[in-house]
Design a protein around this motif. Structure first.
Motif, PDB file in Angstrom:
ATOM      1  N   GLN A 111       0.835  -1.211   0.000  1.00  0.00           N
ATOM      2  CA  GLN A 111       0.000   0.000   0.000  1.00  0.00           C
ATOM      3  C   GLN A 111       0.862   1.251   0.000  1.00  0.00           C
ATOM      4  N   ARG A 112       1.966   1.198   0.719  1.00  0.00           N
ATOM      5  CA  ARG A 112       2.866   2.352   0.770  1.00  0.00           C
ATOM      6  C   ARG A 112       3.544   2.576  -0.573  1.00  0.00           C
ATOM      7  N   LEU A 113       3.951   1.504  -1.228  1.00  0.00           N
ATOM      8  CA  LEU A 113       4.648   1.639  -2.508  1.00  0.00           C
ATOM      9  C   LEU A 113       3.763   2.253  -3.579  1.00  0.00           C
ATOM     10  N   SER A 114       2.456   2.016  -3.492  1.00  0.00           N
ATOM     11  CA  SER A 114       1.551   2.595  -4.487  1.00  0.00           C
ATOM     12  C   SER A 114       1.570   4.117  -4.448  1.00  0.00           C
ATOM     13  N   ARG A 115       1.815   4.690  -3.270  1.00  0.00           N
ATOM     14  CA  ARG A 115       1.908   6.158  -3.159  1.00  0.00           C
ATOM     15  C   ARG A 115       3.152   6.677  -3.871  1.00  0.00           C
ATOM     16  N   TYR A 116       4.239   5.934  -3.731  1.00  0.00           N
ATOM     17  CA  TYR A 116       5.486   6.383  -4.358  1.00  0.00           C
ATOM     18  C   TYR A 116       5.427   6.258  -5.878  1.00  0.00           C
ATOM     19  N   LEU A 117       4.716   5.259  -6.371  1.00  0.00           N
ATOM     20  CA  LEU A 117       4.597   5.087  -7.829  1.00  0.00           C
ATOM     21  C   LEU A 117       3.917   6.271  -8.487  1.00  0.00           C
ATOM     22  N   SER A 118       3.058   6.958  -7.729  1.00  0.00           N
ATOM     23  CA  SER A 118       2.349   8.121  -8.282  1.00  0.00           C
ATOM     24  C   SER A 118       3.213   9.375  -8.339  1.00  0.00           C
ATOM     25  N   CYS A 119       4.481   9.281  -7.893  1.00  0.00           N
ATOM     26  CA  CYS A 119       5.364  10.462  -7.860  1.00  0.00           C
ATOM     27  C   CYS A 119       6.025  10.756  -9.206  1.00  0.00           C
ATOM     28  N   GLY A 120       5.782   9.916 -10.214  1.00  0.00           N
ATOM     29  CA  GLY A 120       6.370  10.163 -11.527  1.00  0.00           C
ATOM     30  C   GLY A 120       6.727   8.869 -12.230  1.00  0.00           C
ATOM     31  N   ALA A 121       6.818   8.941 -13.557  1.00  0.00           N
ATOM     32  CA  ALA A 121       7.074   7.743 -14.356  1.00  0.00           C
ATOM     33  C   ALA A 121       8.384   7.071 -13.964  1.00  0.00           C
ATOM     34  N   LYS A 179       9.322   4.903  -9.689  1.00  0.00           N
ATOM     35  CA  LYS A 179       9.982   3.583  -9.633  1.00  0.00           C
ATOM     36  C   LYS A 179      11.264   3.659  -8.796  1.00  0.00           C
ATOM     37  N   LEU A 180      11.995   4.771  -8.941  1.00  0.00           N
ATOM     38  CA  LEU A 180      13.217   4.953  -8.151  1.00  0.00           C
ATOM     39  C   LEU A 180      12.886   5.046  -6.666  1.00  0.00           C
ATOM     40  N   PHE A 181      11.833   5.803  -6.314  1.00  0.00           N
ATOM     41  CA  PHE A 181      11.431   5.941  -4.917  1.00  0.00           C
ATOM     42  C   PHE A 181      11.018   4.585  -4.332  1.00  0.00           C
ATOM     43  N   CYS A 182      10.313   3.784  -5.133  1.00  0.00           N
ATOM     44  CA  CYS A 182       9.912   2.440  -4.667  1.00  0.00           C
ATOM     45  C   CYS A 182      11.142   1.580  -4.372  1.00  0.00           C
ATOM     46  N   LEU A 183      12.132   1.657  -5.254  1.00  0.00           N
ATOM     47  CA  LEU A 183      13.359   0.888  -5.048  1.00  0.00           C
ATOM     48  C   LEU A 183      14.059   1.313  -3.760  1.00  0.00           C
ATOM     49  N   VAL A 184      14.133   2.640  -3.523  1.00  0.00           N
ATOM     50  CA  VAL A 184      14.758   3.167  -2.308  1.00  0.00           C
ATOM     51  C   VAL A 184      14.043   2.634  -1.064  1.00  0.00           C
ATOM     52  N   MET A 185      12.708   2.636  -1.087  1.00  0.00           N
ATOM     53  CA  MET A 185      11.942   2.199   0.078  1.00  0.00           C
ATOM     54  C   MET A 185      12.031   0.685   0.289  1.00  0.00           C
ATOM     55  N   ILE A 186      12.082  -0.087  -0.792  1.00  0.00           N
ATOM     56  CA  ILE A 186      12.219  -1.549  -0.656  1.00  0.00           C
ATOM     57  C   ILE A 186      13.560  -1.902  -0.018  1.00  0.00           C
ATOM     58  N   ILE A 187      14.631  -1.228  -0.479  1.00  0.00           N
ATOM     59  CA  ILE A 187      15.954  -1.472   0.113  1.00  0.00           C
ATOM     60  C   ILE A 187      15.958  -1.075   1.587  1.00  0.00           C
ATOM     61  N   ASP A 188      15.319   0.055   1.912  1.00  0.00           N
ATOM     62  CA  ASP A 188      15.247   0.499   3.301  1.00  0.00           C
ATOM     63  C   ASP A 188      14.498  -0.526   4.151  1.00  0.00           C
ATOM     64  N   PHE A 189      13.430  -1.069   3.601  1.00  0.00           N
ATOM     65  CA  PHE A 189      12.636  -2.078   4.304  1.00  0.00           C
ATOM     66  C   PHE A 189      13.470  -3.334   4.575  1.00  0.00           C
ATOM     67  N   LEU A 190      14.245  -3.774   3.578  1.00  0.00           N
ATOM     68  CA  LEU A 190      15.091  -4.959   3.735  1.00  0.00           C
ATOM     69  C   LEU A 190      16.201  -4.721   4.757  1.00  0.00           C
ATOM     70  N   LEU A 191      16.823  -3.537   4.701  1.00  0.00           N
ATOM     71  CA  LEU A 191      17.885  -3.216   5.658  1.00  0.00           C
ATOM     72  C   LEU A 191      17.347  -3.173   7.082  1.00  0.00           C
ATOM     73  N   TRP A 192      16.135  -2.662   7.227  1.00  0.00           N
ATOM     74  CA  TRP A 192      15.513  -2.611   8.564  1.00  0.00           C
ATOM     75  C   TRP A 192      15.331  -4.021   9.124  1.00  0.00           C
ATOM     76  N   HIS A 193      14.870  -4.952   8.282  1.00  0.00           N
ATOM     77  CA  HIS A 193      14.683  -6.326   8.742  1.00  0.00           C
ATOM     78  C   HIS A 193      16.023  -6.999   9.044  1.00  0.00           C
ATOM     79  N   LEU A 194      17.063  -6.672   8.277  1.00  0.00           N
ATOM     80  CA  LEU A 194      18.391  -7.198   8.580  1.00  0.00           C
ATOM     81  C   LEU A 194      18.887  -6.694   9.922  1.00  0.00           C
ATOM     82  N   LEU A 195      18.623  -5.403  10.193  1.00  0.00           N
ATOM     83  CA  LEU A 195      19.003  -4.826  11.492  1.00  0.00           C
ATOM     84  C   LEU A 195      18.255  -5.515  12.630  1.00  0.00           C
TER      85      LEU A 195
END
Length: 448
Positions: free
Chosen positions: A383-393, A397-413
């Motif tokens: 649901q959160r990623l859908s908001r970032y997809l609306s930020c531009g063509a 997509k770049l914002f979604c990638l940034v947030m996915i990596i942040d999410f993965l790093l958080w779980h690793l921590l």
């Protein structure tokens, strides 16, 4: 106040004491008033020179000076993920319930809000400045702001003009943005005990001497006013790259005895400079909300200012004379101010400022925003990623990638250092007697 209403707030910005400015004052005074309302407030900023680690300020305000050095204009270098471990640790240690970021310029603010949303915290953002839409720097900053505010719970602006600007730049729904103006410490900014003589009129300027603050306008306005009024003298406080132009103007027109250049003025000395004058001159080319105008009015000075940004919203019409950011129009405004100066009562103006602007009122209104932010529903990653997809063509997509990596790093921590292994710190509460006894000394030490 019941425990269920008590907020645990983390204020985040690159701009805080010992640096001085509007954002720094706003965070400090708002935090102090929130503490008095019974909330827990912790500030996170970067290290300043040898000031690093944890410090306590007046009223038990806890400040984390994280070991990041400023990179440009008091901003830390953008690392995207470098601040995640320390932000996570502070949030868990202090049992934070809400993160409040300040200023779109602040790299630390953007990163902390991003990490806080990844970890499921509610976030509030306060915008203190106005930005354009056409130049490369503004376009870049607006896209960064769109990314940061895509998931913000609530936002605050310091003027209605600032709200319009923020909504247009970020695409944030207007109903999520609240207008809460700045305030002034009227106990600190009082008029002079005795009314100044009217034989000599003193015009005070206290500002950073940069292009955005209209220093080039002063170069043209000051000689013309001195030519028209032999009994007018200027006091200019502040430093910056445009100071050279003012010095050259003073030499060119032989105004050394009528234009006093003070250089940088410590905030503790601002009142002593203001009370030597009759008129305060603000020549800013852009301004979301000018705290300097409030400080001058609280000291009983009549204000002459450029009609830009949120400035027309700051004071009633009988306390300020507005002009276009044009030298001839500003000269006319100063002439008008000089003519109405005999009608100005500094003490009456100070009393009106006490009623109009109060930090306790700002804190109570901010408290309402916090309550609304905490009522916002939680969303999963998709649901959160859908908001970032609306930020531009491409940007989306770049914002979604940034947030996915942040999410993965958080779980690793979480796997590497579980939250249970991070010690929670006990709340530090000063009794009233202790607070009275150490507040002045603590403040003097903390603000050095």
């Amino acid at each position: 106040m019941g425990e269920w209403k008590r907020h645990r707030i983390l204020m985040v910005s690159d701009f805080f004491y010992p640096n001085f400015g509007g954002v720094e004052n706003h965070i400090y005074y708002l935090s102090q008033c929130l503490l008095k309302l019974g909330h827990k407030v912790v500030v996170m900023t970067h290290a300043y020179n040898n000031r690093s680690g944890v410090r306590y300020m007046t009223g038990g305000l806890k400040v984390y000076y994280v070991p990041w050095k400023p990179f440009l204009m008091q901003n830390t270098f953008p690392t995207f993920y470098g601040t995640l471990p320390i932000v996570r640790t502070i949030l868990i240690r202090e049992k934070i319930s809400l993160v409040h970021g300040h200023q779109a310029f602040s790299t630390l603010c953007h990163e902390a809000l991003m990490h806080a949303r990844t970890m499921g915290y509610k976030v509030v953002f306060t915008d203190h400045s106005l930005y354009g839409f056409a130049d490369a720097g503004s376009i870049h900053m607006n896209k960064v702001l769109q990314f940061t505010l895509a998931e913000v719970s609530q936002a605050i602006c310091v003027s209605h003009t600032s709200k319009e600007n923020t909504v247009l730049r970020s695409g944030l729904p207007p109903e999520k943005v609240f207008v809460i103006p700045n305030a002034v410490d009227t106990a600190m900014f009082k008029p002079a005990p005795e009314r100044l003589s009217s034989h000599e009129i003193v015009i005070v300027v206290i500002s950073r001497l940069v292009y955005r603050k209209g220093a080039d306008l002063l170069v043209e306005v000051i000689p013309e006013v001195c030519r028209l009024y032999p009994n007018v003298r200027f006091i200019v406080g502040g430093d910056g790259p445009k100071r050279v132009r003012l010095e050259e103007m003073r030499e060119k027109h032989s105004l050394q005895d009528r234009v006093e250049m003070l250089g940088a003025v410590q905030h503790s000395q601002v009142r002593s400079v203001l009370i030597t004058g009759h008129i305060f001159l603000n020549s800013s080319l852009t301004e979301a909300f000018c705290i300097a105008i409030l400080e001058a009015a609280s000291c009983g000075l009549l204000t002459v200012s450029t009609r830009v940004g949120g400035v027309p919203e700051v004071l009633p019409d009988d306390m300020i004379v507005l002009a276009k950011p044009d030298p001839s129009d500003m000269v006319q405004a100063i002439k008008k101010a000089i003519s109405i100066l005999p009608k100005i009562d500094p003490q009456e103006m100070h009393n009106r400022m006490k009623e109009l602007y109060n930090w306790h009122d700002v804190a109570k209104r901010t408290e309402i925003v916090y309550d609304r932010a905490l009522k916002c529903s939680n969303q999963n990653l998709l649901q959160r990623l859908s908001r970032y997809l609306s930020c531009g063509a491409w940007a989306g997509k770049l914002f979604c990638l940034v947030m996915i990596i942040d999410f993965l790093l958080w779980h690793l921590l979480q796997l590497w250092k579980p939250a249970e292994d991070i010690e929670e710190v006990p709340d530090f509460v000063l009794s009233h007697d202790q607070d009275e006894g150490i507040s002045q000394d603590n403040e003097n030490q903390s603000l050095r």
